[in-house]
Design an enzyme around this catalytic site. Structure first.
Site, PDB file in Angstrom:
ATOM      1  CE1 TYR A 162      10.011  -2.766  -0.113  1.00 58.72           C
ATOM      2  CE2 TYR A 162      10.090  -4.343  -1.914  1.00 58.72           C
ATOM      3  CZ  TYR A 162      10.583  -3.875  -0.714  1.00 58.72           C
ATOM      4  OH  TYR A 162      11.645  -4.509  -0.123  1.00 58.72           O
ATOM      5  CD  GLU A 196      13.050  -1.755   1.415  1.00 58.39           C
ATOM      6  OE1 GLU A 196      12.730  -2.922   1.666  1.00 58.39           O
ATOM      7  OE2 GLU A 196      13.115  -0.857   2.279  1.00 58.39           O
TER       8      GLU A 196
END
Ligand code: GDP
Ligand code: MN
Length: 384
Positions: A101, A189
């Site tokens: 992530y 993101e």
């Protein structure tokens, strides 16, 4: 403005962030054509602005043309958490060894950019934050200094990303930071950021929120307005030219001036209520604008009371009052109004409302913002 995954990936590609080749499809036939063009296996991905598409069945691998057709047929029109799938993104499938992530946001309190990085990607970051907060590395970046490769690599080491993925991750972090800053994002993101068996690191998903205040220096952003996702209330407000943002509370808000509108939301919160929207009718608003504002709020089924907070400057009290009276004659408001009317021609305004003879339980006047907020929140069945 939030971008769709495919737009986010195309945005990433401008900054050399590796993404899979693919294309958008609006119909099943288009989807099949894209799949045939890019070769199998492919991934058929629902394009909706909500997370957890995978779990909801909105992301499927297809090994051949029949599977591509079946998945495209099933996913188009699917409802994912209230978002109906109207477009697909078809891309070359990737082999996944590990999922990480990575994101950049702005930490307003710290006045710095914030990198969040974790070796535990592919699941919602909120879940990781709750269950295993130590697995997320948080690094503040001074916007004056920026982010260099060595710092990015160290963050990856700290996040326990394995040795063979370190260089690829660091490289993407630096590029993603450039995308975030030069690309004027509020959020950039990648979840998951994947390590392939070949050792390459690659963005498998993209979540990008653009800072629309910077739109003036991004003529290339114009196309995003065409695919902007607005809820029904926001669409109606936009068609009426109102500055409106839908929220999920039950007190409808109308104020003149963005600052006063925001203060009104704060006061409603402070007395234990929650706002259904932000709505700034602007300076100099007249009867038509007020009627349009009430119409939009009346379309929101959650609204239990309406708080009108006007401090007249250029906006004149009697115009506001005329608008309210007119709107109440035109539309059957399903929630009572509480009004605080002050400033320019407030007296005249109050008189107009009195003369209109509106029932006392439909329109209540209060002398201050705090009292008006308390009343509106009480009428919504809440408050302290
Ligand atoms: P989200 O569920 O909305 O976050 O959608 P993602 O794009 O993040 O995809 C969800 C999951 O689908 C990923 O974490 C992967 O496990 C899987 N997935 C997506 N694309 C591929 C692919 O190209 N190959 C494989 N094997 N799995 C994929
Ligand atoms: Mn994802």
């Amino acid at each position: 403005m939030d971008l769709f995954e495919y737009q986010g990936k195309q945005y990433f590609a401008r900054y050399d962030i590796p993404v899979s080749p693919g294309d958008v499809a609006l119909t099943v036939d288009d989807a099949v054509a894209v799949a045939e063009r890019i070769d199998y296996p492919v991934v058929v991905k629902a394009q909706v602005q909500v997370g957890g598409r995978g779990k909801a069945g909105g992301i499927k691998l297809a090994d051949n043309v029949d599977e591509a057709r079946t998945h495209a047929t099933n996913i188009l029109g699917m409802d994912i958490k209230g978002h109906v799938v109207e477009r697909l993104w078809i891309e070359t499938a990737s082999d996944i060894e590990e999922e990480y992530y990575a994101s950049f946001t702005l930490d307003r309190a710290a006045k710095k950019h914030l990198l969040m990085l974790s070796a535990e990607g592919g699941v919602e970051i909120e879940t990781v934050a709750e269950e295993n907060p130590d697995a997320i590395v948080k690094l503040h970046i001074d916007p004056v200094d920026g982010l260099d490769l060595a710092t990015a690599r160290q963050a990856a080491v700290d996040a326990k990303i394995p040795e063979r993925a370190l260089d690829g991750t660091a490289d993407i972090l630096v590029k993603l930071y450039r995308c975030f800053t030069e690309g004027d994002c509020d959020l950039a993101e990648i979840n998951p950021l994947i390590l392939k068996p070949t050792g390459e690191v690659h963005a498998l998903d993209a979540k990008v929120t653009l800072d629309w205040n910077a739109a003036f220096r991004h003529p290339e952003w114009d196309e995003y307005s065409l695919t902007e996702v607005l809820d029904e209330r926001e669409q109606l407000a936009k068609s009426k030219g109102l500055q409106y943002i839908g929220l999920d509370g039950d007190v409808g808000i109308i104020a003149n001036g963005a600052g006063l509108a925001m203060s009104t939301l704060d006061v409603v919160n402070q007395v234990g209520g929650s706002a259904a929207n932000f709505l700034d009718i602007g300076g100099g608003a007249n009867a038509d604008v007020m009627a349009a504002a009430l119409d939009v709020i009346n379309h929101d089924e959650n609204v239990k009371s309406i708080l009108i907070n006007i401090f007249g400057g250029i906006t004149r009290g009697e115009e506001v009052a005329k608008g309210i009276v007119e709107a109440m004659g035109r539309v059957d408001l399903r929630a009572p109004i509480v009004i605080r009317l002050d400033g320019t021609n407030a007296e005249e305004g109050r008189q107009i409302i009195l003369d209109a003879g509106i029932a006392a339980d439909k329109l209540i006047s209060k002398p201050t913002m705090l009292e008006a907020a308390r009343e509106a929140v009480a009428l919504a069945g809440k408050g302290n």
